[in-house]
Design a protein around this motif. Sequence first.
Motif, short mmCIF file in Angstrom:
data_model
loop_
_atom_site.label_atom_id
_atom_site.label_comp_id
_atom_site.label_asym_id
_atom_site.label_seq_id
_atom_site.Cartn_x
_atom_site.Cartn_y
_atom_site.Cartn_z
N MET A 46 -8.92 16.60 129.54
CA MET A 46 -7.87 17.52 129.14
C MET A 46 -6.51 16.88 129.39
N SER A 47 -5.68 16.80 128.35
CA SER A 47 -4.37 16.16 128.46
C SER A 47 -3.29 17.14 128.06
N PHE A 48 -2.13 17.06 128.73
CA PHE A 48 -1.01 17.93 128.41
C PHE A 48 0.16 17.13 127.86
N ASP A 84 -2.77 28.49 114.37
CA ASP A 84 -3.84 27.56 114.04
C ASP A 84 -4.64 27.16 115.27
N THR A 85 -3.98 27.16 116.42
CA THR A 85 -4.65 26.77 117.65
C THR A 85 -4.00 27.50 118.81
N VAL A 131 -6.46 23.94 123.91
CA VAL A 131 -5.85 22.94 124.80
C VAL A 131 -6.75 22.70 126.01
N MET A 132 -7.20 23.79 126.63
CA MET A 132 -8.02 23.65 127.83
C MET A 132 -9.37 23.02 127.52
N ALA A 133 -9.83 23.20 126.28
CA ALA A 133 -11.09 22.57 125.88
C ALA A 133 -10.90 21.09 125.53
N GLY A 134 -9.65 20.63 125.47
CA GLY A 134 -9.37 19.23 125.17
C GLY A 134 -9.30 18.90 123.70
N TRP A 135 -9.23 19.93 122.84
CA TRP A 135 -9.24 19.69 121.40
C TRP A 135 -7.86 19.34 120.86
N ASP A 180 1.60 20.49 123.41
CA ASP A 180 2.72 20.60 122.48
C ASP A 180 2.27 21.10 121.11
N ASP A 181 1.08 20.66 120.68
CA ASP A 181 0.62 20.99 119.33
C ASP A 181 0.09 22.41 119.19
N ALA A 182 -0.03 23.12 120.30
CA ALA A 182 -0.49 24.52 120.24
C ALA A 182 0.67 25.49 120.07
N VAL A 183 1.88 24.97 120.04
CA VAL A 183 3.06 25.83 119.89
C VAL A 183 3.19 26.31 118.45
#
Length: 278
Positions: free
Chosen positions: A1-3, A73-74, A79-83, A87-90
């Motif tokens: 998992m990366s942030f 879309d996400t 994010v927590m699943a690592g998919w 930033d891209d979940a915003v």
Amino acid sequence: MSFSGKKSGHMSSAPRIAPAQILAVASGKGGVGKTWLSTTLAASFAKAGKRTLLIDGDFGCANVDVQLGIAPDTDLAAVMAGWVELDDAVTPVNGGAGTQGGFDVLPGRSGSGVLAELPKDDAARLAAGLTTLAMQYDMVLVDLAAGIDANVMRLARAADRALVVANDEPTSMTDAYAFIKVLRGYAPSVTPWIAVNMADTRVAGRRTYEALARASQTFLGFRPPLAGIVLRDSKVREAIRTQKTLLSIYPNAQAAIDAEQIAEAILRGGADSIAEAS
């Protein structure tokens, strides 16, 4: 998992020099209008020209996206699943942060076991990731889950201030005080403010605040400041039903004016708000 990772297209490509102020919006119990106030404050900060991010931190029962009528879309569960990267979940609302009246949302996922049962270490990493993401904004709001469970408090600890939403119901006041008490022990550097919602009159709202302030002063040794009082307003229900922010459809509604005054008080950082005005 990366942030860390790519920046979404609607976000600034370069981080800000200083991180945003992070405001955790909390309540001891559900049903006090916490999420509505979170979305309305986000719109208020955006209207004031602040690049604003609203994070749905209600793990397992997220509903910011529902109140705003957006279909992301996400989300945080991905994010927590690592998919995807954080930033891209915003997701942008009304054009996104940096546009007139627009802000960004980091949505959760209702009923997600990934978030509802988030391990301690992952919750701490998420809180750290949100702090890094705040470099992109002027204001970050975190709509916490109601109550005082461990993950709620971990997210609250990442904030600069906590806005504790309460109404005049005895259970609401008791649970709001419980949140303030736990927060003072768990994160003494986070200043709790009080917002009274759905007050029948300003006098009644002030009475609710004074009860909480007296209890805090008596048993905790400090008096939390009043951020503001929001009067009961039928337009709020209509805005929620149409899945729009109150400011976008009823900008002159009393509750919209009250919420904007709370936003102004938070931006000023004063001790007591202008809740008794107008």
